[in-house]
Design a protein around this motif. Structure first.
Motif, short mmCIF file in Angstrom:
data_model
loop_
_atom_site.label_atom_id
_atom_site.label_comp_id
_atom_site.label_asym_id
_atom_site.label_seq_id
_atom_site.Cartn_x
_atom_site.Cartn_y
_atom_site.Cartn_z
N LEU A 61 0.83 -1.20 0.00
CA LEU A 61 0.00 0.00 0.00
C LEU A 61 0.87 1.25 0.00
O LEU A 61 0.63 2.19 -0.78
N ASP A 62 1.87 1.28 0.88
CA ASP A 62 2.78 2.43 0.96
C ASP A 62 3.61 2.57 -0.32
O ASP A 62 3.77 3.66 -0.85
N HIS A 63 4.14 1.44 -0.76
CA HIS A 63 5.01 1.40 -1.94
C HIS A 63 4.27 1.91 -3.17
O HIS A 63 4.74 2.82 -3.86
N PHE A 64 3.12 1.32 -3.45
CA PHE A 64 2.38 1.71 -4.64
C PHE A 64 1.87 3.14 -4.50
O PHE A 64 1.86 3.90 -5.48
N GLY A 65 1.46 3.52 -3.30
CA GLY A 65 1.02 4.90 -3.08
C GLY A 65 2.13 5.90 -3.36
O GLY A 65 1.89 6.95 -3.97
N ALA A 66 3.34 5.58 -2.94
CA ALA A 66 4.48 6.48 -3.18
C ALA A 66 4.80 6.58 -4.67
O ALA A 66 5.03 7.67 -5.19
N GLU A 67 4.78 5.44 -5.36
CA GLU A 67 5.03 5.47 -6.80
C GLU A 67 3.94 6.26 -7.52
O GLU A 67 4.22 7.05 -8.43
N GLU A 68 2.71 6.04 -7.12
CA GLU A 68 1.60 6.74 -7.77
C GLU A 68 1.67 8.24 -7.51
O GLU A 68 1.35 9.04 -8.39
N ALA A 69 2.13 8.62 -6.33
CA ALA A 69 2.31 10.05 -6.03
C ALA A 69 3.39 10.65 -6.94
O ALA A 69 3.23 11.77 -7.45
N LEU A 70 4.48 9.90 -7.15
CA LEU A 70 5.53 10.37 -8.07
C LEU A 70 4.97 10.52 -9.49
O LEU A 70 5.28 11.49 -10.18
N MET A 71 4.16 9.55 -9.89
CA MET A 71 3.58 9.61 -11.24
C MET A 71 2.67 10.82 -11.38
O MET A 71 2.74 11.54 -12.39
N GLN A 72 1.82 11.06 -10.40
CA GLN A 72 0.89 12.18 -10.49
C GLN A 72 1.62 13.51 -10.44
O GLN A 72 1.30 14.43 -11.19
N ALA A 73 2.62 13.61 -9.58
CA ALA A 73 3.36 14.87 -9.44
C ALA A 73 4.13 15.22 -10.70
O ALA A 73 4.38 16.40 -10.98
N SER A 74 4.50 14.19 -11.47
CA SER A 74 5.29 14.44 -12.69
C SER A 74 4.47 14.34 -13.97
O SER A 74 5.03 14.36 -15.07
#
Length: 145
Positions: A61-74
């Motif tokens: 949950l944390d891992h995918f959430g962090a990656e998804e946040a990077l994707m959205q921010a970029s």
């Protein structure tokens, strides 16, 4: 990105040693943590499997959430496809825990055996592409607003 549920044996510099490294430090750290969670599940006795599954699920949950946040921010262009794969994996891992709690101790072993195969492909394709995108975005000159 370390979380409270990260196994103690994960060192900050372990990210560079993981087979799943993609060359973006935050993602590499997540991959090292995931590898440690998988090792915990693989070593778990039947009595420890439920807790090991909970640790893996929490990490994902944390891992995918962090990656998804990077994707959205970029403004990552393949966000939807990448997120769908994350969601599918979360559904699979979520289904294993109740089976284990009901006494099926073979399915967590199977997950610990098969997950690295999926993870290797995911890391070397989807996550590597994300890391390349992030490097490209960080190297791009700022555009006027």
């Amino acid at each position: 990105m370390a979380t409270d549920s990260t196994p103690q044996d994960v060192r900050a510099d372990a990210a560079a040693d993981t087979a799943y490294a993609v060359g973006w430090p935050a993602i590499d750290q997540l991959h090292a943590e995931c590898d440690a969670c998988l090792a915990t599940l693989e070593r778990a006795t039947p009595a420890e499997q439920v807790d090991a599954l909970a640790l893996l699920f929490s990490h994902l949950l944390d891992h995918f959430g962090a990656e998804e946040a990077l994707m959205q921010a970029s403004d990552y262009p393949r966000f939807d496809c990448h997120k769908r794969e994350h969601d599918a994996v979360l559904r699979v891992v979520a289904r294993v825990r109740p089976l284990c709690e009901a006494g099926d101790h073979n399915i967590p072993v199977r997950l610990a055996t098969e997950f690295p195969q999926w993870f290797g492909v995911h890391a070397s394709t989807m996550d590597a592409a994300l890391a390349a995108w992030l490097r490209e975005q960080s190297a791009a000159p700022d555009t006027p607003a």
